[in-house]
Write a protein that holds these residues in place. Structure first.
Motif, PDB file in Angstrom:
ATOM      1  N   SER A 195      58.905   6.354  31.402  1.00  0.00           N
ATOM      2  CA  SER A 195      57.812   5.417  31.593  1.00  0.00           C
ATOM      3  C   SER A 195      58.040   4.600  32.850  1.00  0.00           C
ATOM      4  N   THR A 196      57.068   3.779  33.188  1.00  0.00           N
ATOM      5  CA  THR A 196      57.219   2.893  34.332  1.00  0.00           C
ATOM      6  C   THR A 196      57.895   1.604  33.942  1.00  0.00           C
ATOM      7  N   HIS A 197      58.034   1.357  32.626  1.00  0.00           N
ATOM      8  CA  HIS A 197      58.696   0.132  32.168  1.00  0.00           C
ATOM      9  C   HIS A 197      60.185   0.212  32.470  1.00  0.00           C
ATOM     10  N   PHE A 198      60.758  -0.889  32.925  1.00  0.00           N
ATOM     11  CA  PHE A 198      62.189  -0.923  33.066  1.00  0.00           C
ATOM     12  C   PHE A 198      62.674  -2.351  32.899  1.00  0.00           C
ATOM     13  N   SER A 199      63.989  -2.442  32.584  1.00  0.00           N
ATOM     14  CA  SER A 199      64.632  -3.749  32.481  1.00  0.00           C
ATOM     15  C   SER A 199      65.783  -3.750  33.447  1.00  0.00           C
ATOM     16  N   GLU A 200      66.155  -4.931  33.907  1.00  0.00           N
ATOM     17  CA  GLU A 200      67.294  -5.040  34.788  1.00  0.00           C
ATOM     18  C   GLU A 200      68.255  -6.058  34.214  1.00  0.00           C
ATOM     19  N   THR A 201      69.532  -5.778  34.382  1.00  0.00           N
ATOM     20  CA  THR A 201      70.577  -6.671  33.908  1.00  0.00           C
ATOM     21  C   THR A 201      71.185  -7.357  35.112  1.00  0.00           C
ATOM     22  N   ARG A 202      71.123  -8.679  35.169  1.00  0.00           N
ATOM     23  CA  ARG A 202      71.667  -9.430  36.297  1.00  0.00           C
ATOM     24  C   ARG A 202      72.590 -10.498  35.794  1.00  0.00           C
ATOM     25  N   MET A 203      73.561 -10.849  36.612  1.00  0.00           N
ATOM     26  CA  MET A 203      74.379 -12.011  36.291  1.00  0.00           C
ATOM     27  C   MET A 203      73.516 -13.245  36.447  1.00  0.00           C
ATOM     28  N   ARG A 204      73.652 -14.181  35.514  1.00  0.00           N
ATOM     29  CA  ARG A 204      72.927 -15.452  35.634  1.00  0.00           C
ATOM     30  C   ARG A 204      73.500 -16.286  36.722  1.00  0.00           C
ATOM     31  N   MET A 222      57.872  12.600  17.597  1.00  0.00           N
ATOM     32  CA  MET A 222      56.894  13.696  17.565  1.00  0.00           C
ATOM     33  C   MET A 222      55.523  13.130  17.194  1.00  0.00           C
ATOM     34  N   PRO A 223      54.827  12.462  18.136  1.00  0.00           N
ATOM     35  CA  PRO A 223      53.550  11.802  17.817  1.00  0.00           C
ATOM     36  C   PRO A 223      52.505  12.797  17.319  1.00  0.00           C
ATOM     37  N   ARG A 224      51.807  12.393  16.281  1.00  0.00           N
ATOM     38  CA  ARG A 224      50.903  13.316  15.588  1.00  0.00           C
ATOM     39  C   ARG A 224      49.785  13.848  16.479  1.00  0.00           C
ATOM     40  N   SER A 225      49.305  13.038  17.415  1.00  0.00           N
ATOM     41  CA  SER A 225      48.148  13.451  18.214  1.00  0.00           C
ATOM     42  C   SER A 225      48.443  14.632  19.124  1.00  0.00           C
ATOM     43  N   THR A 226      49.698  14.801  19.504  1.00  0.00           N
ATOM     44  CA  THR A 226      50.053  15.926  20.376  1.00  0.00           C
ATOM     45  C   THR A 226      50.938  16.948  19.680  1.00  0.00           C
ATOM     46  N   SER A 260      53.026   2.790  22.940  1.00  0.00           N
ATOM     47  CA  SER A 260      52.042   2.148  23.808  1.00  0.00           C
ATOM     48  C   SER A 260      52.644   0.938  24.528  1.00  0.00           C
ATOM     49  N   LEU A 261      53.424   0.130  23.810  1.00  0.00           N
ATOM     50  CA  LEU A 261      54.016  -1.070  24.389  1.00  0.00           C
ATOM     51  C   LEU A 261      54.876  -0.742  25.596  1.00  0.00           C
ATOM     52  N   PHE A 262      55.605   0.375  25.523  1.00  0.00           N
ATOM     53  CA  PHE A 262      56.507   0.729  26.604  1.00  0.00           C
ATOM     54  C   PHE A 262      55.943   1.812  27.523  1.00  0.00           C
ATOM     55  N   GLY A 263      54.675   2.131  27.369  1.00  0.00           N
ATOM     56  CA  GLY A 263      54.048   3.096  28.260  1.00  0.00           C
ATOM     57  C   GLY A 263      54.690   4.459  28.216  1.00  0.00           C
ATOM     58  N   LEU A 264      55.024   4.920  27.006  1.00  0.00           N
ATOM     59  CA  LEU A 264      55.784   6.165  26.867  1.00  0.00           C
ATOM     60  C   LEU A 264      54.915   7.411  26.795  1.00  0.00           C
ATOM     61  N   GLY A 265      53.607   7.239  26.743  1.00  0.00           N
ATOM     62  CA  GLY A 265      52.746   8.400  26.660  1.00  0.00           C
ATOM     63  C   GLY A 265      52.833   9.071  25.304  1.00  0.00           C
ATOM     64  N   LEU A 266      52.451  10.333  25.252  1.00  0.00           N
ATOM     65  CA  LEU A 266      52.430  11.057  23.977  1.00  0.00           C
ATOM     66  C   LEU A 266      53.243  12.343  24.018  1.00  0.00           C
ATOM     67  N   GLY A 267      54.064  12.492  25.058  1.00  0.00           N
ATOM     68  CA  GLY A 267      54.888  13.690  25.163  1.00  0.00           C
ATOM     69  C   GLY A 267      56.316  13.460  24.701  1.00  0.00           C
ATOM     70  N   PRO A 268      57.202  14.411  24.978  1.00  0.00           N
ATOM     71  CA  PRO A 268      58.611  14.266  24.591  1.00  0.00           C
ATOM     72  C   PRO A 268      59.260  13.070  25.283  1.00  0.00           C
ATOM     73  N   LEU A 269      60.191  12.430  24.606  1.00  0.00           N
ATOM     74  CA  LEU A 269      60.950  11.310  25.168  1.00  0.00           C
ATOM     75  C   LEU A 269      62.237  11.853  25.776  1.00  0.00           C
ATOM     76  N   SER A 270      62.453  11.574  27.043  1.00  0.00           N
ATOM     77  CA  SER A 270      63.615  12.165  27.720  1.00  0.00           C
ATOM     78  C   SER A 270      64.918  11.468  27.354  1.00  0.00           C
TER      79      SER A 270
END
Length: 374
Positions: free
Chosen positions: A365-374, A231-235, A137-147
């Motif tokens: 998911s729609t969540h993403f992180s970016e790595t930038r030089m400070r 393998m989330p139990r609900s699906t 839920s935190l990362f918006g991954l849904g309940l299907g397979p993780l790619s």
């Protein structure tokens, strides 16, 4: 004046998987003398120090650096620790220490994804299931397979690296350090096995902060988290019925589930029994069938699922070199090691990059992180 730190010598000796006898023969001293140097009872001469540095692929100043936060037992999580010998765990920990030092250098120059794995309760199977559901839920991954489980772990702020030199008994080892690390055995594990290993280590990060792991209970808890995350139990409970034909297991259905969810047939059987879809007899028949067909360790579909590539370290190093003029040799120098040791630690593939932003976007998911030089 700073003093030679014997524990640094022991660390880098174990990193190279060298015994005191092996190293002594290479630098021309006895194992007894080297042991005394490691414990601080003897002082290394300038000549011996130079020989040790060259043989162990470090800079002389490596031996004088004080590590304010060495890895302790409660921070080490070994998959398969129950059957792993102490000596093999020591080598793995030494590899983890050097990986930690590399990541420490990167953290000084590069903005890595923020660590976001929440601590959870491991008191019951139900609380562990909820912890995995909260992670999704935190990362918006849904309940299907993780790619891509590896990318998800890196988006969550962990650093994943495939590491050579780990014993065959060790699938993966993780370190709950300031920047949590997951080291996968680099000797050719299947994608399904690696994905489960990453999920297992995420389970340790979530459930076992400050807890000494490696016993049957903590391993079972981490396995439950990994199964629930993958393998989330609900699906999955509903889909898992594809693996049944009447009262018998449907092997083509098991293969179909494996390719869709990216988990082994053994893991599917285990999860199906856990969720009450398979009976004890059906699960037992499944394990017997895998053994009979020679699939206990390597399953027939494994070659159809590509291994995931850790990205954070490779992409960070590439940005540092190509856009900010910091080559790997400079990174090695900051670690106080020779460049060839860094290459030995990394075994990195080439990563294509454009612009000055490293994208760590997760396709699940729609969540993403970016790595930038400070």
């Amino acid at each position: 004046m700073s003093e030679f730190i014997g524990t640094n010598l022991r660390l880098i000796r174990l990193f190279h998987d060298l015994s005191l006898t092996d190293l002594g023969e290479q630098v021309g001293v006895s194992k007894q003398f080297l042991s005394r140097v490691e414990t601080g009872a003897e002082v290394a001469s300038a000549h011996l120090e130079a020989a040790l540095a060259e043989t162990l692929e470090v800079l002389p100043e490596f031996f004088y650096r004080i590590d304010p936060n060495p890895i302790v037992d409660e921070q080490c999580h070994f998959r398969r620790q129950l059957t792993t010998k102490v000596a093999l765990r020591q080598v793995a920990r030494a590899r983890g220490e050097m990986l930690k030092r590399l990541v420490g250098v990167l953290d000084e120059h590069v903005e890595l994804p923020q660590y976001q794995v929440c601590e959870a309760d491991a008191e019951s199977p139900e609380t562990i299931e909820r912890a995995a559901e909260m992670f999704r839920s935190l990362f918006g991954l849904g309940l299907g397979p993780l790619s891509n489980v590896t990318r998800i772990a890196e988006n969550a702020g962990a650093v994943v690296l495939r590491v050579c030199g780990l014993a065959p008994e060790i699938d993966a080892v993780s370190f709950a350090t300031k920047r949590p690390l997951i080291a996968l055995n680099g000797d050719g594990r299947s994608a399904c096995r690696e994905r489960f290993g990453v999920a297992h280590e995420l389970g340790h990060f979530s459930l076992h902060i400050g807890v000494l792991t490696g016993d049957r209970l903590t391993e079972t808890q981490a396995n439950r988290f990994a199964s629930a995350l993958l393998m989330p139990r609900s699906t999955f409970a509903t889909e898992c019925r594809l693996a049944l034909r009447g009262t018998r297991l449907n092997w083509p259905g098991l293969s179909e589930l494996k390719l869709r969810w990216g988990v082994s047939k053994a893991a599917i059987i285990f999860r199906g029994r856990q969720l009450g879809v398979f009976s004890d007899d059906q699960a037992r028949a499944g394990y017997v069938g895998l053994n009979r067909h020679g699939e206990a360790l390597k399953e027939s579909e494994d070659h159809l699922i590509a291994n995931e590539k850790p990205e954070v370290i490779a992409e960070s190093l590439k940005v540092m070199k190509e856009h900010y003029g910091v080559p790997q040799s400079a990174v090695a120098r900051e670690m106080r090691v020779q460049p060839r040791l860094l290459q030995d630690l990394l075994e990195l593939p080439q990563v294509e990059l454009t612009g000055n932003v490293v994208s760590l976007r997760s396709s699940t998911s729609t969540h993403f992180s970016e790595t930038r030089m400070r």
